[in-house]
Design an enzyme around this catalytic site. Structure first.
Site, PDB file in Angstrom:
ATOM      1  N   ARG A  52       0.832  -1.190   0.000  1.00  0.00           N
ATOM      2  CA  ARG A  52       0.000   0.000   0.000  1.00  0.00           C
ATOM      3  C   ARG A  52       0.876   1.253   0.000  1.00  0.00           C
ATOM      4  NH1 ARG A  52      -4.047  -1.416   4.963  1.00  0.00           N
ATOM      5  NH2 ARG A  52      -2.026  -1.740   5.947  1.00  0.00           N
ATOM      6  N   ASP A  54       0.223   5.464   0.654  1.00  0.00           N
ATOM      7  CA  ASP A  54      -0.794   6.376   1.166  1.00  0.00           C
ATOM      8  C   ASP A  54      -1.179   7.419   0.127  1.00  0.00           C
ATOM      9  OD1 ASP A  54      -0.875   5.096   3.611  1.00  0.00           O
ATOM     10  OD2 ASP A  54       0.540   6.468   4.576  1.00  0.00           O
ATOM     11  N   ARG A 198       7.642   8.142   6.419  1.00  0.00           N
ATOM     12  CA  ARG A 198       7.337   9.548   6.694  1.00  0.00           C
ATOM     13  C   ARG A 198       7.550   9.892   8.160  1.00  0.00           C
ATOM     14  NH1 ARG A 198       1.479  10.122   4.446  1.00  0.00           N
ATOM     15  NH2 ARG A 198       1.695  12.219   5.321  1.00  0.00           N
TER      16      ARG A 198
END
Length: 255
Positions: A52, A54, A198
């Protein structure tokens, strides 16, 4: 006809999408490519991605597999690229062994985070800029990045409410590259937690600003606890840059 497994290599700018994974009320990269494939092949296609990303995150090297039991039309890749929007590009299509899984067969992934030190009006959505960022100590940032290589579990750098079965990751690279007006963080591992890169970038920047001590980072990692005032860097600077598979000997490129 026998069902065959195919693997797509693609790249995308994630600005206009709610991430890779299909969402009930927002457009995703997965849905966009699924729709294009289903239209071209005349059958419902469900892609399985390598992971995945974001909302707003980009990929210069992404992989996804799908199964199909018909004959592929000629020049499928070129036709798909003409059909898809300009922010998604298909790089390769391969016939692969049926046991290959885009996510679970991958042995490594790499990310890069791009940060400008001054405002860039030409790339506002593909390179991060943090207006309130103070002066940075590059040595401390590099030390913070290197510190991560001493650990094998990363609960402090996982988004809350994650469904991850383990916080363990094996990092093989964690370093900063410093330019005159731009910085790039490079990280490689066998797997990543949700939001991990992040949060790591945010930690390094706070260390560089003197707002977070390295000892606080060590304590959080030793105790597998959240950092004080964790900060996730903007999505715009993050790119998935490499997905690795152990053996491509039996992959057959589709023209």
């Amino acid at each position: 006809m026998t069902t065959r497994r195919y693997l797509l290599e693609l790249a995308y700018c994630g600005t206009a999408y709610a991430g890779w994974q299909r969402q009930p009320n927002a457009l995703s990269v997965e849905e966009t490519v699924d729709t294009a494939l289903s239209t071209m092949l005349g059958a419902p296609i469900k892609l399985v991605g390598c992971g995945r990303t974001d909302a707003g995150v980009h990929a210069s090297d992404y992989a996804a597999h799908f199964d199909f039991d018909g004959a592929l039309p000629p020049r499928l890749l070129g036709r798909l690229n003409r059909y898809l929007p300009v922010d998604i590009a298909l790089r390769g299509l391969y016939l692969v062994p049926e046991e290959l899984h885009a996510r679970f067969s991958a042995t490594g992934r790499a990310y890069a985070y791009h940060l400008n030190l001054e405002k860039d009006p030409f790339r506002p959505d593909t390179v991060a800029w943090v207006p309130a960022l103070g002066a940075l100590d590059y040595d401390r940032m590099q030390e913070a990045a290197s510190l991560l290589l001493d650990y094998g579990a990363f609960a402090p750098f996982c988004k809350t409410n994650s469904d991850a079965y383990t916080m363990n990751c094996t990092l093989t690279e964690s370093r900063w590259e410093f330019g005159e007006r731009a910085l790039t963080y490079h990280i490689s591992a066998n797997r990543f937690l949700r939001g991990m890169v992040r949060l790591i970038v945010g930690m390094c920047l706070r260390v560089g600003e003197g707002k977070l001590a390295l000892d606080e980072v060590r304590r959080a990692l030793d105790g597998q606890q959240r950092l004080p005032r964790p900060w996730s860097a903007p999505a715009s600077g993050l790119y998935l840059t490499r997905v690795s598979y152990p053996d491509r000997t039996y992959w057959q490129r589709v023209p």
